[in-house]
Design an enzyme around this catalytic site. Structure first.
Site, PDB file in Angstrom:
ATOM      1  N   GLN A  68       0.853  -1.193   0.000  1.00  0.00           N
ATOM      2  CA  GLN A  68       0.000   0.000   0.000  1.00  0.00           C
ATOM      3  C   GLN A  68       0.891   1.246   0.000  1.00  0.00           C
ATOM      4  OE1 GLN A  68      -1.669   0.695   3.800  1.00  0.00           O
ATOM      5  NE2 GLN A  68      -3.468   1.776   3.073  1.00  0.00           N
ATOM      6  N   SER A 107       0.690   6.546   2.563  1.00  0.00           N
ATOM      7  CA  SER A 107       1.268   7.559   3.465  1.00  0.00           C
ATOM      8  C   SER A 107       2.465   8.245   2.834  1.00  0.00           C
ATOM      9  CB  SER A 107       1.732   6.911   4.770  1.00  0.00           C
ATOM     10  OG  SER A 107       0.693   6.193   5.355  1.00  0.00           O
ATOM     11  N   SER A 138       4.418  -1.204   4.094  1.00  0.00           N
ATOM     12  CA  SER A 138       4.669  -2.586   4.533  1.00  0.00           C
ATOM     13  C   SER A 138       4.888  -3.495   3.331  1.00  0.00           C
ATOM     14  CB  SER A 138       3.474  -3.114   5.340  1.00  0.00           C
ATOM     15  OG  SER A 138       3.159  -2.229   6.374  1.00  0.00           O
ATOM     16  N   GLU A 167      -8.757  -2.046   6.001  1.00  0.00           N
ATOM     17  CA  GLU A 167      -7.494  -2.076   6.742  1.00  0.00           C
ATOM     18  C   GLU A 167      -7.755  -2.036   8.250  1.00  0.00           C
ATOM     19  OE1 GLU A 167      -4.857   1.242   6.016  1.00  0.00           O
ATOM     20  OE2 GLU A 167      -3.171   0.185   6.917  1.00  0.00           O
TER      21      GLU A 167
END
Ligand code: FAD
Length: 413
Positions: A141, A144, A176, A259
């Protein structure tokens, strides 16, 4: 009747539970609460151990796929089993009791898959879902950024259209598994002249594309679980946009809600792991430890009931809503208290680390890892904001940047 079996189970659910149980018994080792081997594997911190962990996870995902248990509720046309979400829950209740670690697929199966199912084109569903279920392709993902975490809609990675492609430049962080991933879900700004939530687009990016550079970051636990990812002139074909151009914020909500639910249900540890730890260290007669164990048991029960509440909502056809924020918040607190309890049980031995510590430092990692659980997927403070505003109806934070064109919103240099 197994420990997790629900008394209100339908005949179909009971039949499926028996089938899943029989396959798991024949094919996978049972999770034992005194199983050091499993905990040692999870606590592994070297690059070779991490590679081996990914390889083992891929092999497990493939076995599950071949046995027909990958994607229980995913439609058959996308290589799933095509059963109901109720059977999917039965599967998750059963599989958690075995030493099957497919955690590296959590982004793919828990977040990307439901998002593509809900918002993807037919071509995207057929191209991307089967390899995820087979364990062939790992996902990460890329949301951020250094200046956009809690305020994700303030992201500044930009995508510009060039013919049939988009060209992306920017930096992401805390991604991650990005260093192992084949594909990523990416949010980038495609219109700077509208308010911040309305100028974002959701992309699927091939992590092997020129200009994608993930750099692993080693965490306080010793594990390099996530990365900072640099994106320089990365070209993404236009048919890899999910949903509408500039409509990415709505698509991202599906990912973020899943999530939170994923993190809410993530820990492989149960109450008996802590009892076993206390037994091993001869602390089961200590009144303070007994009291803390009782509190841990209570929290596990509360979490179970929260899970049932979310299931009831799903059964009634209601989409995931603030329930996921409640679950995320309770899990954060649970993770903090359990981390503290583990080291309290170990006493002076809790000061050891790595191979010197009991079970190769697995419990020290639980303690140190609590902050990851409390921050990842939305911090405790942000979940409280969501609950305050959406459930309790409290006045919202003043947010002038919600209505101004993003270009004119003040930003950090
Ligand atoms: C283990 C882990 C895995 C992660 N994996 C991924 C991943 O795979 N992909 C990805 O894109 N991201 C990932 N993240 C990033 C994660 O989503 C962000 O860390 C999170 O959203 C918080 O953003 P931030 O770190 O920028 O903190 P900030 O947003 O800068 O927050 C700093 C502090 O300010 C507080 N704060 C901020 N805004 C408010 C507010 N409005 N009201 C009250 N308090 C506020 C926060 O609660 C926090 O305490 C991961 C994070 C962790 C810890």
């Amino acid at each position: 009747m197994t420990a997790v079996e629900e008394t209100s189970e339908t005949a179909e659910q009971a039949r499926f539970r028996a089938e899943a149980h029989a396959w798991l018994e024949a094919n996978a080792p049972r999770r034992r609460h005194d199983s050091s081997e499993f905990k040692r594997r999870v606590a592994a911190t070297s690059a070779e151990d991490e590679q081996a962990h990914v390889a083992a996870s891929k092999a497990w995902q493939r076995r599950l796929f071949d046995a027909g248990f990958a994607g229980v509720s995913v439609p058959r046309e996308y290589s799933g089993r095509g059963d109901s979400p109720a059977l999917d829950r039965v599967w998750r209740q059963e599989v958690v009791r075995y030493e099957i670690d497919i955690g590296v697929f959590s982004v793919a199966l828990g977040m990307v898959l439901p998002t593509i199912l809900a918002h993807g084109t037919e071509d995207q569903k057929r191209r991307f879902i089967p390899p995820m279920l087979r364990g062939d392709e790992l996902w990460c993902q890329l949301f951020s950024e250094p200046g956009a975490g809690s305020d994700l809609a303030g992201l500044t990675t930009r995508a510009e259209r060039d013919g049939d492609e988009w060209v992306v430049n920017g930096q992401k962080v805390w991604n991650s598994f990005a260093h192992f991933a084949d594909w990523g879900i990416l949010l980038a700004r495609t219109d700077w002249d509208v308010p911040k939530h309305r100028g974002i687009t959701y992309f699927l990016v091939d992590m092997r594309s020129a200009g994608v550079e993930p750099r692993p970051l080693r965490q306080i636990t010793g594990v390099a679980h996530f990365n900072e990812t640099f994106l320089t002139d990365v070209r993404i074909p236009a048919d890899q946009v999910v949903g509408d151009v500039n409509g990415g914020w709505g698509v991202a909500q599906t990912t973020l809600m899943n999530e939170r639910a994923l993190i809410g249900g993530a820990s492989p540890l149960g109450f008996h792991d802590y009892v076993e730890l206390a037994r091993h260290h001869g602390r089961t007669t200590d009144p303070e430890i007994r009291q803390a164990l009782a509190a841990t048991y209570t929290r596990y029960q509360i979490l179970r009931w929260l899970g049932q509440r979310a299931q009831a909502a799903a059964k009634a056809g209601r989409p995931l809503g603030p329930e996921s924020s409640v679950a995320k918040l309770v899990i954060s607190d649970h993770s903090a208290r359990n981390g503290d309890l583990a080291l309290a049980i170990e006493g002076a031995a809790g000061m050891l680390a790595g191979r010197d510590a009991f079970e190769d430092g697995f419990w020290q990692q639980q303690f140190l890892g609590q902050w990851g659980v409390r921050i990842g997927g939305g911090t405790e403070q942000v979940q409280r904001n969501i609950l305050g505003e959406r459930v309790l109806g409290l006045p919202p934070e003043p947010r002038p940047d919600k209505t101004e064109p993003f270009r004119s919103v003040p930003k950090n240099a």
